[in-house]
Design a protein around this motif. Structure first.
Motif, PDB file in Angstrom:
ATOM      1  N   ARG A  48      70.474  55.668  -1.895  1.00 15.94           N
ATOM      2  CA  ARG A  48      68.953  55.813  -1.674  1.00 15.94           C
ATOM      3  C   ARG A  48      68.669  56.890  -0.702  1.00 15.94           C
ATOM      4  O   ARG A  48      68.002  57.667  -0.968  1.00 15.94           O
ATOM      5  N   PRO A  49      69.371  56.784   0.358  1.00 19.05           N
ATOM      6  CA  PRO A  49      68.928  57.645   1.333  1.00 19.05           C
ATOM      7  C   PRO A  49      69.108  59.134   0.984  1.00 19.05           C
ATOM      8  O   PRO A  49      68.333  59.972   1.330  1.00 19.05           O
ATOM      9  N   ASP A  50      70.265  59.277   0.441  1.00 18.83           N
ATOM     10  CA  ASP A  50      70.699  60.587   0.011  1.00 18.83           C
ATOM     11  C   ASP A  50      69.714  61.182  -1.220  1.00 18.83           C
ATOM     12  O   ASP A  50      69.454  62.190  -1.294  1.00 18.83           O
ATOM     13  N   LEU A  51      69.407  60.414  -2.015  1.00 16.07           N
ATOM     14  CA  LEU A  51      68.624  60.702  -3.320  1.00 16.07           C
ATOM     15  C   LEU A  51      67.239  61.176  -2.771  1.00 16.07           C
ATOM     16  O   LEU A  51      66.622  61.961  -3.232  1.00 16.07           O
ATOM     17  N   GLY A  74      65.166  64.601  -2.960  1.00 20.37           N
ATOM     18  CA  GLY A  74      63.950  64.357  -3.881  1.00 20.37           C
ATOM     19  C   GLY A  74      64.481  63.958  -5.189  1.00 20.37           C
ATOM     20  O   GLY A  74      63.613  64.169  -6.099  1.00 20.37           O
ATOM     21  N   ARG A  75      65.348  63.011  -5.302  1.00 17.19           N
ATOM     22  CA  ARG A  75      65.897  62.670  -6.586  1.00 17.19           C
ATOM     23  C   ARG A  75      66.162  61.239  -6.672  1.00 17.19           C
ATOM     24  O   ARG A  75      66.568  60.741  -7.888  1.00 17.19           O
ATOM     25  N   PHE A  76      65.433  60.305  -5.990  1.00 17.10           N
ATOM     26  CA  PHE A  76      65.505  58.847  -6.033  1.00 17.10           C
ATOM     27  C   PHE A  76      64.735  58.382  -7.182  1.00 17.10           C
ATOM     28  O   PHE A  76      63.358  58.817  -7.228  1.00 17.10           O
ATOM     29  N   LEU A 126      77.128  63.835  -2.999  1.00 23.01           N
ATOM     30  CA  LEU A 126      75.799  64.469  -2.926  1.00 23.01           C
ATOM     31  C   LEU A 126      75.906  65.436  -1.662  1.00 23.01           C
ATOM     32  O   LEU A 126      76.333  65.264  -0.850  1.00 23.01           O
ATOM     33  N   GLN A 127      75.195  66.512  -1.770  1.00 26.03           N
ATOM     34  CA  GLN A 127      74.900  67.446  -0.794  1.00 26.03           C
ATOM     35  C   GLN A 127      74.408  66.808   0.642  1.00 26.03           C
ATOM     36  O   GLN A 127      73.391  66.052   0.400  1.00 26.03           O
ATOM     37  N   GLY A 128      74.978  66.652   1.565  1.00 28.72           N
ATOM     38  CA  GLY A 128      74.642  66.299   3.032  1.00 28.72           C
ATOM     39  C   GLY A 128      75.032  64.812   3.116  1.00 28.72           C
ATOM     40  O   GLY A 128      74.627  64.134   3.912  1.00 28.72           O
TER      41      GLY A 128
END
Length: 171
Positions: free
Chosen positions: A45-48, A52-54, A134-136
């Motif tokens: 969840r935090p990365d998504l 902007g993809r969650f 995921l990036q980051g």
């Protein structure tokens, strides 16, 4: 970390830290899908959200759609579900995916211990292993410490590869 294989095919080990974490891997069962899908939603969840993809439904459904008990191991700590890792056969190697740990167990060496064990199994076959992160994502640093390098990337995903027998960096 010491790992041993039991008569039932499960792997078990211990992580040296403030309080040793005793863990084991067991083969996944079809009934594990919902627990893994829920953990995936929590962990990603935090990365998504940052990207902007969650999406509450999609994050779980993508796991359900690709879940393969045959290639998945469940991480068990103190007798309870603690995570998962999937290693699928792929052309010319293996594909590592769905590697999730419960948030309260992250940062304590368990991820490294499990990853080391999984990579030792793959190295025995002398094939490369690939994954996407995921990036980051902080997980990228874990993979880099274990010999993965960037193969390709886009604004969302980083594709990484680890050649057989690459030693992990000191932790």
């Amino acid at each position: 970390m010491d790992a041993s294989t039991g008569a039932d095919g499960t792997l078990s080990g211990q992580v040296a830290a403030d309080r040793p974490i005793e863990w084991r891997l067991r083969p996944a069962e079809p009934a594990d899908v919902e627990a893994i899908a829920e953990l995936r939603a929590i962990v990603m969840r935090p990365d998504l959200e940052r990207l902007g993809r969650f999406d509450e439904h999609r994050v779980r459904q993508r796991l359900r759609d690709s879940f393969s008990p045959r290639h998945t191991s469940v991480i068990v700590v103190d007798g309870a579900f603690a995570g998962s890792v999937t290693v699928r056969p792929a052309e010319g190697g293996r594909w590592l995916e769905h590697f999730y740990l419960a948030p309260d167990l992250q940062g304590r060496g368990l991820g490294s211990a499990v990853l080391r064990t999984v990579l030792e199994r793959i190295d025995a076959d002398r094939v490369p292993v690939r994954l996407n992160v995921l990036q980051g994502s902080a997980a990228r640093r874990l993979y880099e410490r274990h010999g993965f390098t960037v193969e390709d990337q886009d604004p969302i995903d980083v594709s990484m590869v680890r050649r057989p027998g690459v030693n992990a960096l000191p932790t």
